[in-house]
Design an enzyme around this catalytic site. Structure first.
Site, mmCIF file in Angstrom:
data_model
loop_
_atom_site.group_PDB
_atom_site.id
_atom_site.type_symbol
_atom_site.label_atom_id
_atom_site.label_comp_id
_atom_site.label_asym_id
_atom_site.label_seq_id
_atom_site.Cartn_x
_atom_site.Cartn_y
_atom_site.Cartn_z
ATOM 1 N N ARG B 285 41.964 -28.414 8.751
ATOM 2 C CA ARG B 285 43.224 -27.966 9.339
ATOM 3 C C ARG B 285 43.918 -29.221 9.869
ATOM 4 N NH1 ARG B 285 43.479 -27.841 15.094
ATOM 5 N NH2 ARG B 285 41.989 -26.175 15.427
ATOM 6 N N HIS B 289 45.992 -25.898 15.871
ATOM 7 C CA HIS B 289 45.484 -24.551 15.589
ATOM 8 C C HIS B 289 46.655 -23.577 15.427
ATOM 9 C CE1 HIS B 289 43.269 -20.820 15.889
ATOM 10 N NE2 HIS B 289 44.020 -20.476 16.907
ATOM 11 N N TYR B 298 41.274 -32.744 21.973
ATOM 12 C CA TYR B 298 39.890 -32.612 21.527
ATOM 13 C C TYR B 298 39.531 -33.359 20.244
ATOM 14 C CZ TYR B 298 42.155 -28.791 18.917
ATOM 15 O OH TYR B 298 42.994 -28.040 18.135
HETATM 16 C C1 LIG Z 1 37.634 -11.765 19.011
HETATM 17 C C2 LIG Z 1 38.554 -12.928 19.219
HETATM 18 N N1 LIG Z 1 38.210 -13.874 20.102
HETATM 19 C C3 LIG Z 1 39.033 -14.923 20.344
HETATM 20 C C4 LIG Z 1 40.205 -15.030 19.675
HETATM 21 C C5 LIG Z 1 41.155 -16.191 19.959
HETATM 22 N N2 LIG Z 1 41.203 -17.087 18.819
HETATM 23 C C6 LIG Z 1 42.181 -16.991 17.903
HETATM 24 S S1 LIG Z 1 41.957 -18.021 16.645
HETATM 25 C C7 LIG Z 1 40.555 -18.668 17.308
HETATM 26 C C8 LIG Z 1 39.797 -19.727 16.570
HETATM 27 C C9 LIG Z 1 39.390 -19.264 15.211
HETATM 28 O O1 LIG Z 1 38.752 -20.261 14.518
HETATM 29 P P1 LIG Z 1 38.265 -20.055 13.034
HETATM 30 O O2 LIG Z 1 37.586 -18.742 12.890
HETATM 31 O O3 LIG Z 1 37.500 -21.247 12.642
HETATM 32 O O4 LIG Z 1 39.601 -19.944 12.186
HETATM 33 P P2 LIG Z 1 40.802 -20.974 12.070
HETATM 34 O O5 LIG Z 1 41.801 -20.587 13.124
HETATM 35 O O6 LIG Z 1 40.284 -22.347 12.267
HETATM 36 O O7 LIG Z 1 41.392 -20.755 10.717
HETATM 37 C C10 LIG Z 1 40.286 -18.055 18.530
HETATM 38 C C11 LIG Z 1 39.170 -18.393 19.403
HETATM 39 C C12 LIG Z 1 40.529 -14.024 18.746
HETATM 40 N N3 LIG Z 1 41.659 -14.049 18.052
HETATM 41 N N4 LIG Z 1 39.688 -12.990 18.534
#
Ligand SMILES: Cc1ncc(C[n+]2csc(CCOP(=O)(O)OP(=O)(O)O)c2C)c(N)n1
Lengths: 326, 392
Positions: B285, B289, B298
């Site tokens: 990415r 985010h 970070y």
């Molecule tokens: C159950 C839940 N916990 C926390 C969040 C907040 N949150 C949104 S995206 C994210 C990180 C997700 O990372 P990843 O699964 O690696 O996907 P990426 O965004 O990197 O594509 C978090 C913690 C959420 N959306 N749902």
């Protein structure tokens, strides 16, 4: 540091900091709480100062976060866990409801679970789905949990201290839209009990009862009503479970009218419980039915509609007028 | 090129040379450093042979290759436009896919029309492949709706924000396909962070037990907001599948050809009744985010620079140029098309109306509900009371 003006988020940060300093058993856990300092920066700088074994970035698993916090508490720790947003507590709901809330009773009082679950909640920040909900009634309905919500920085500091010291699990709802509001925080004061409501403004014509993000709104409503010659009393309930019915009763016996304001849907919400009990307790004092202002029986809407969904100045004033018209 | 997979019929190649000896401190075996992945195009744009997967892209024509390139360029353009629209206050939030174009276009182009896609909230490139108008993706980020497209229109489900939930929906949908005796397949997208959720583990269990025709497509973009993959797992993610009883494979997610080939392989397994597969697309990415995130807190720049050298678009361009599959005219035309798309998106967003106030009472139930009707009526009366005042 004794008295200092600080934002609500900073006050929680300071409170966590002093708890981490005071007790080596206190832990902070959650997604992104370390280097990032949480998505709202509430835990900013804590990992730097207390290390990765006290301020723990967890895998992305809410059931895991609460479940392991229960285990850590069983082992003598006092975890303070962060759920990133209100809508993401539900993967952990099973652990909270079936385990965290009930273990004390199940063990006949032998097991204590001093776990604090911090949840930034409520709307008004223009977020996407699942980032603006007010699920406090779902937790208040569960026996074994304390459910609290500060409305200002000073309470945020002290209520967090008390929540961490509590031997019961505390669901700590942080009004995210008030995170940046500043207030005087006296870190050497002697705080009142965690569950005690507070009169934040005296009045004679009607009582507005609220907690968390809606307290500030109710103060604004009282200001606006004062310009029209109406004297409103504003109660900050502070705790949803237990609820300080005595303080509400005292106020209602004086003003004879009560409007409860919260962001959560009105249907089966905390306002319903307050209305029922206060009607029971104050039936002969009341000049009007207890009215409630809150969210609708509809999913929290997309950001461009949230102003219509959330209780605002006009909607609360409207309820005040209706109550005064009886 | 090496292949590492838990598929029983795959020959096991070089097992990697990384050693953790001498690092006694935290003894962290970084899933970052695992070298084995399926790659068909090197970062320099050289086509490399792969005995296992070449056959899945064997007949690919220059035109199709240009098509993949076009998809990636337009998707990136759309994404950049959305990011700047957020900066201009037209969107409340944006989750950029910058850097993940190859993983999404490769997998998206491997699908058949009758396959079904369960995305998370960043699959703008997959949506593109499904023929979802990109402006439809912007409604929820602008705050005018919570989804806004008909999932059955293009077999592309609504974005799911709660991490990991959709992997179970995908599994159930796939179970339904199997019950129907159909031969379509399902693909579920999720992140490396999501791989920690209980729902994802449960979807692995269900899909294995019921032999569901589902492909789990994990885009390991190295970060879950501020948490690196090490905070989710101690083993390379694709290896998880083995414990559930189905194959996992890691593909170079910045290589659109490899992503296409591996996804085709996994879909074919699903169609032929061989059950689920986990594909880990190893990618990056490149941006934040979301637009509310601040990655400087970070991660350092070096990491991004290293990944920029593996840019998925640049890589295919080099290959197209070196193999004379595309000329200057093609690139110039695409540039113009890209600008036009940016313009169209910008105009569409600005023209997007705010929802009607009563929209929040719509579709709460399929059957209707007395309380909703009552509250809608109260709301209407309340709104009307302002009209009186204004009219007076
Ligand atoms: C159950 C839940 N916990 C926390 C969040 C907040 N949150 C949104 S995206 C994210 C990180 C997700 O990372 P990843 O699964 O690696 O996907 P990426 O965004 O990197 O594509 C978090 C913690 C959420 N959306 N749902």
């Amino acid at each position: 540091m004794a008295a200092e003006k600080m934002a609500l988020a900073k006050a929680i940060n300071e409170s966590l900091r002093s708890a981490l300093e005071a007790d080596p058993k206190v832990l902070v856990m959650g997604e992104d709480v370390g280097k990032l300092g949480g998505v709202f920066r509430v835990t900013d700088g804590l990992q730097k100062d207390f290390g990765e074994s006290r301020v723990i970035d967890t895998p992305l698993a809410e059931s895991g976060i609460v479940g392991t916090a229960i285990g850590l508490a069983l082992r003598g720790y006092r975890p303070v866990v962060e759920i990133q947003f209100d809508g993401f507590v539900f993967p952990a709901y099973d652990q909270i409801v079936t385990q965290l809330a009930k273990m004390h009773a199940r063990s006949l009082g032998k097991v204590k679970l001093p776990v604090v679950v911090r949840i930034p909640y409520g709307g008004g920040i223009g977020a996407v789905e699942h980032h603006s909900e007010s699920p406090e009634a779902l937790f208040a309905h569960v026996s074994g949990l304390k459910v609290v919500s500060p409305s200002n920085a000073s309470d945020a500091y002290w209520m967090m201290q008390q929540a961490i010291q509590s031997d019961d699990p505390v669901i700590f709802f942080e009004p995210k839209r008030r995170y940046w509001d500043k207030a005087e925080v006296n870190t050497e004061a002697i705080p009142g009990p965690l569950h005690k409501a507070r009169v934040v403004r005296e009045g004679t014509d009607l009582t507005l009862a609220a907690y968390g993000p809606m307290v500030k709104l109710c103060q604004e409503v009282a200001d606006a009503a004062a310009e029209e010659g109406k004297s409103l009393e504003v109660l900050d309930l502070r705790s949803v479970s237990p609820l300080d019915f005595d303080s509400i009763q005292t106020s209602v016996e004086k003003t004879r009218r009560l409007v409860v304001v919260h962001e959560a849907p009105v249907f089966f919400g905390s306002g319903a419980e307050i209305a029922a009990r206060i009607t029971e307790r104050c039936f002969y004092h009341l000049e009007a039915p207890v009215l409630r202002v809150g969210g609708y029986h509809a999913p929290y809407p997309p950001a461009r509609l949230e102003e219509e969904y959330l209780p605002g100045l006009d909607r609360v004033l409207d309820a005040v007028d209706r109550a005064l018209a009886y | 090129m090496t292949v590492e997979s838990t598929a029983p019929r795959k020959p096991r190649r070089s097992a990697g040379t990384k050693s953790t000896a001498g690092k006694r401190t935290t003894a962290r075996k970084s899933p970052h450093a695992e070298p084995e992945l399926v790659q068909l195009l090197t970062p320099e744009g050289e086509r490399v042979e792969n005995a296992e997967y070449d056959k899945y892209v064997a007949g690919i024509t220059p035109e199709e290759l240009r098509g993949l390139y076009r998809d990636m360029v337009l998707t990136r353009r759309f994404d950049a436009e959305a990011t700047s629209l957020q900066r201009q206050g037209e969107l409340g939030l944006w989750a950029s896919l910058l850097g993940q174009e190859a993983a999404q276009i490769g997998s998206g182009r491997a699908l058949r029309d009758d396959d079904y896609v369960f995305p998370t909230y960043r699959e703008h490139g997959v949506a593109w492949c499904r023929g979802v108008d990109p402006t439809n993706l912007l409604g929820m980020f602008r705050g005018v709706n919570n989804g806004g497209w008909d999932p059955n229109g293009n077999n592309f489900h609504l974005y799911t924000i709660v991490i990991g939930s959709q992997t179970l929906h995908a599994t159930g949908y796939a179970m339904g396909i199997a019950k129907d005796g159909a031969d379509s397949a399902v693909i579920a997208y999720f992140g490396d962070g999501a791989s920690s959720q209980g729902d994802v583990a449960e979807s692995f269990t269900f899909s294995a037990v019921y032999n569901a025709p589902v492909v789990f497509f994990c885009q390991n973009n190295q970060w879950a907001i501020s948490e690196p993959t090490e905070k989710q797992t101690r083993v390379p993610l694709y290896q998880r599948a083995q414990g559930f009883g189905f194959p996992g494979v890691r593909v170079d997610g910045n290589d659109v050809l490899a992503s296409l080939a591996v996804t085709k392989w996994a879909l074919e397994r699903a169609r032929s009744g061989e059950g689920p597969t986990l594909v880990e697309a190893y990618t990056y990415r490149m941006g934040a985010h979301t637009t509310s995130d601040d990655p400087t807190r970070y991660r350092g720049d070096e990491e991004r620079l290293a990944w920029e050298a593996k840019d998925p678009i640049l890589r295919l361009r080099r290959y197209l140029e070196a193999s004379n599959h595309a000329d200057e005219g093609f690139f110039a035309e695409l540039e113009a098309e890209s600008e036009a798309l940016g313009r169209r998106v910008r105009e569409a967003v600005r023209a997007m109306p705010d929802p009607d106030h009563f929209a929040m009472f719509e579709n709460v139930y399929a059957d209707g509900h007395a309380l909703v009707d009552e509250e809608r009526a109260q709301f209407a009366a309340y709104q009307a009371s302002f009209a009186d005042v204004e009219g007076a």
